[in-house]
Design a protein around this motif. Structure first.
Motif, PDB file in Angstrom:
ATOM      1  N   ILE A  84       0.834  -1.206   0.000  1.00  0.00           N
ATOM      2  CA  ILE A  84       0.000   0.000   0.000  1.00  0.00           C
ATOM      3  C   ILE A  84       0.867   1.253   0.000  1.00  0.00           C
ATOM      4  O   ILE A  84       0.647   2.180  -0.784  1.00  0.00           O
ATOM      5  CB  ILE A  84      -0.972  -0.011   1.196  1.00  0.00           C
ATOM      6  CG1 ILE A  84      -2.000  -1.135   1.022  1.00  0.00           C
ATOM      7  CG2 ILE A  84      -1.659   1.343   1.369  1.00  0.00           C
ATOM      8  CD1 ILE A  84      -2.827  -1.420   2.262  1.00  0.00           C
ATOM      9  N   VAL A  85       1.885   1.279   0.849  1.00  0.00           N
ATOM     10  CA  VAL A  85       2.777   2.438   0.932  1.00  0.00           C
ATOM     11  C   VAL A  85       3.561   2.594  -0.368  1.00  0.00           C
ATOM     12  O   VAL A  85       3.675   3.698  -0.905  1.00  0.00           O
ATOM     13  CB  VAL A  85       3.722   2.303   2.150  1.00  0.00           C
ATOM     14  CG1 VAL A  85       4.809   3.359   2.138  1.00  0.00           C
ATOM     15  CG2 VAL A  85       2.921   2.361   3.443  1.00  0.00           C
ATOM     16  N   PHE A  86       4.111   1.491  -0.896  1.00  0.00           N
ATOM     17  CA  PHE A  86       4.868   1.523  -2.144  1.00  0.00           C
ATOM     18  C   PHE A  86       3.998   2.032  -3.286  1.00  0.00           C
ATOM     19  O   PHE A  86       4.421   2.895  -4.060  1.00  0.00           O
ATOM     20  CB  PHE A  86       5.404   0.112  -2.435  1.00  0.00           C
ATOM     21  CG  PHE A  86       6.279   0.010  -3.640  1.00  0.00           C
ATOM     22  CD1 PHE A  86       7.539   0.576  -3.646  1.00  0.00           C
ATOM     23  CD2 PHE A  86       5.847  -0.658  -4.775  1.00  0.00           C
ATOM     24  CE1 PHE A  86       8.367   0.470  -4.754  1.00  0.00           C
ATOM     25  CE2 PHE A  86       6.662  -0.770  -5.887  1.00  0.00           C
ATOM     26  CZ  PHE A  86       7.929  -0.195  -5.882  1.00  0.00           C
ATOM     27  N   THR A  87       2.776   1.542  -3.395  1.00  0.00           N
ATOM     28  CA  THR A  87       1.865   1.963  -4.450  1.00  0.00           C
ATOM     29  C   THR A  87       1.489   3.436  -4.299  1.00  0.00           C
ATOM     30  O   THR A  87       1.381   4.160  -5.296  1.00  0.00           O
ATOM     31  CB  THR A  87       0.601   1.096  -4.453  1.00  0.00           C
ATOM     32  OG1 THR A  87       0.988  -0.270  -4.559  1.00  0.00           O
ATOM     33  CG2 THR A  87      -0.320   1.444  -5.600  1.00  0.00           C
ATOM     34  N   PHE A  88       1.297   3.886  -3.084  1.00  0.00           N
ATOM     35  CA  PHE A  88       0.980   5.291  -2.833  1.00  0.00           C
ATOM     36  C   PHE A  88       2.083   6.197  -3.380  1.00  0.00           C
ATOM     37  O   PHE A  88       1.814   7.179  -4.069  1.00  0.00           O
ATOM     38  CB  PHE A  88       0.775   5.543  -1.336  1.00  0.00           C
ATOM     39  CG  PHE A  88       0.607   6.984  -0.982  1.00  0.00           C
ATOM     40  CD1 PHE A  88      -0.595   7.632  -1.204  1.00  0.00           C
ATOM     41  CD2 PHE A  88       1.655   7.704  -0.430  1.00  0.00           C
ATOM     42  CE1 PHE A  88      -0.756   8.972  -0.886  1.00  0.00           C
ATOM     43  CE2 PHE A  88       1.507   9.042  -0.114  1.00  0.00           C
ATOM     44  CZ  PHE A  88       0.301   9.677  -0.344  1.00  0.00           C
ATOM     45  N   PHE A  89       3.341   5.869  -3.073  1.00  0.00           N
ATOM     46  CA  PHE A  89       4.447   6.700  -3.524  1.00  0.00           C
ATOM     47  C   PHE A  89       4.657   6.608  -5.037  1.00  0.00           C
ATOM     48  O   PHE A  89       4.981   7.608  -5.680  1.00  0.00           O
ATOM     49  CB  PHE A  89       5.729   6.363  -2.771  1.00  0.00           C
ATOM     50  CG  PHE A  89       5.730   6.906  -1.367  1.00  0.00           C
ATOM     51  CD1 PHE A  89       5.712   8.274  -1.135  1.00  0.00           C
ATOM     52  CD2 PHE A  89       5.717   6.050  -0.286  1.00  0.00           C
ATOM     53  CE1 PHE A  89       5.692   8.777   0.150  1.00  0.00           C
ATOM     54  CE2 PHE A  89       5.705   6.548   1.006  1.00  0.00           C
ATOM     55  CZ  PHE A  89       5.691   7.911   1.234  1.00  0.00           C
ATOM     56  N   ILE A  90       4.462   5.440  -5.616  1.00  0.00           N
ATOM     57  CA  ILE A  90       4.554   5.300  -7.072  1.00  0.00           C
ATOM     58  C   ILE A  90       3.492   6.172  -7.743  1.00  0.00           C
ATOM     59  O   ILE A  90       3.781   6.917  -8.681  1.00  0.00           O
ATOM     60  CB  ILE A  90       4.365   3.835  -7.509  1.00  0.00           C
ATOM     61  CG1 ILE A  90       5.541   2.992  -7.121  1.00  0.00           C
ATOM     62  CG2 ILE A  90       4.152   3.735  -9.020  1.00  0.00           C
ATOM     63  CD1 ILE A  90       5.282   1.507  -7.313  1.00  0.00           C
ATOM     64  N   ASP A  91       2.259   6.057  -7.268  1.00  0.00           N
ATOM     65  CA  ASP A  91       1.166   6.814  -7.870  1.00  0.00           C
ATOM     66  C   ASP A  91       1.397   8.313  -7.736  1.00  0.00           C
ATOM     67  O   ASP A  91       1.179   9.069  -8.682  1.00  0.00           O
ATOM     68  CB  ASP A  91      -0.159   6.409  -7.232  1.00  0.00           C
ATOM     69  CG  ASP A  91      -1.338   7.021  -7.953  1.00  0.00           C
ATOM     70  OD1 ASP A  91      -1.443   6.816  -9.183  1.00  0.00           O
ATOM     71  OD2 ASP A  91      -2.145   7.696  -7.296  1.00  0.00           O
ATOM     72  N   LYS A  92       1.856   8.745  -6.576  1.00  0.00           N
ATOM     73  CA  LYS A  92       2.111  10.164  -6.359  1.00  0.00           C
ATOM     74  C   LYS A  92       3.212  10.659  -7.296  1.00  0.00           C
ATOM     75  O   LYS A  92       3.081  11.728  -7.910  1.00  0.00           O
ATOM     76  CB  LYS A  92       2.510  10.397  -4.902  1.00  0.00           C
ATOM     77  CG  LYS A  92       2.691  11.834  -4.546  1.00  0.00           C
ATOM     78  CD  LYS A  92       2.975  11.993  -3.073  1.00  0.00           C
ATOM     79  CE  LYS A  92       3.158  13.467  -2.744  1.00  0.00           C
ATOM     80  NZ  LYS A  92       3.392  13.668  -1.327  1.00  0.00           N
ATOM     81  N   LYS A  93       4.281   9.890  -7.440  1.00  0.00           N
ATOM     82  CA  LYS A  93       5.398  10.282  -8.296  1.00  0.00           C
ATOM     83  C   LYS A  93       4.952  10.417  -9.757  1.00  0.00           C
ATOM     84  O   LYS A  93       5.215  11.435 -10.403  1.00  0.00           O
ATOM     85  CB  LYS A  93       6.516   9.253  -8.200  1.00  0.00           C
ATOM     86  CG  LYS A  93       7.659   9.521  -9.134  1.00  0.00           C
ATOM     87  CD  LYS A  93       8.691   8.419  -9.072  1.00  0.00           C
ATOM     88  CE  LYS A  93       9.771   8.646 -10.112  1.00  0.00           C
ATOM     89  NZ  LYS A  93      10.757   7.568 -10.119  1.00  0.00           N
TER      90      LYS A  93
END
Length: 101
Positions: A84-93
């Protein structure tokens, strides 16, 4: 427990497909020079979700652990947090990259 096994197996297969470059993404993310990297990172995030759940399912079934529903939900949520955290940062980037183009 069979539902967890089926879901985690699907996520692992979908993650492998993503790493190989075959994954369904939103139309606004298609056709950019960074699209392949984005798809591969999403594939990795699906693997981060599926592999721990798959291992947990195998361990829980093999040890015949009688885990209550509340504890099961907490463990599965804890195992899902890295994804969830990894996907959040990928999506934000990549949302920021898309906005700046």
């Amino acid at each position: 427990m069979n539902v967890i096994l089926i879901m985690s197996a699907f996520w692992v297969i979908y993650g492998i497909a993503g790493i190989l470059g075959f994954q369904i993404i939103r139309s606004e993310y298609r056709g950019h020079d960074w699209t392949k990297t984005y798809v591969r990172l999403l594939g990795a995030s699906w693997l981060l979700l599926g592999v721990p759940w798959l291992l947990f399912n195998r361990i829980a079934v093999d040890t015949a652990a009688n885990i209550g529903t509340g504890l099961l939900c907490i463990i599965l949520l804890a195992l899902a947090m890295p994804s969830i955290v990894f996907t959040f940062f990928i999506d934000k980037k990549y949302r920021n990259i898309l906005k700046n183009e």
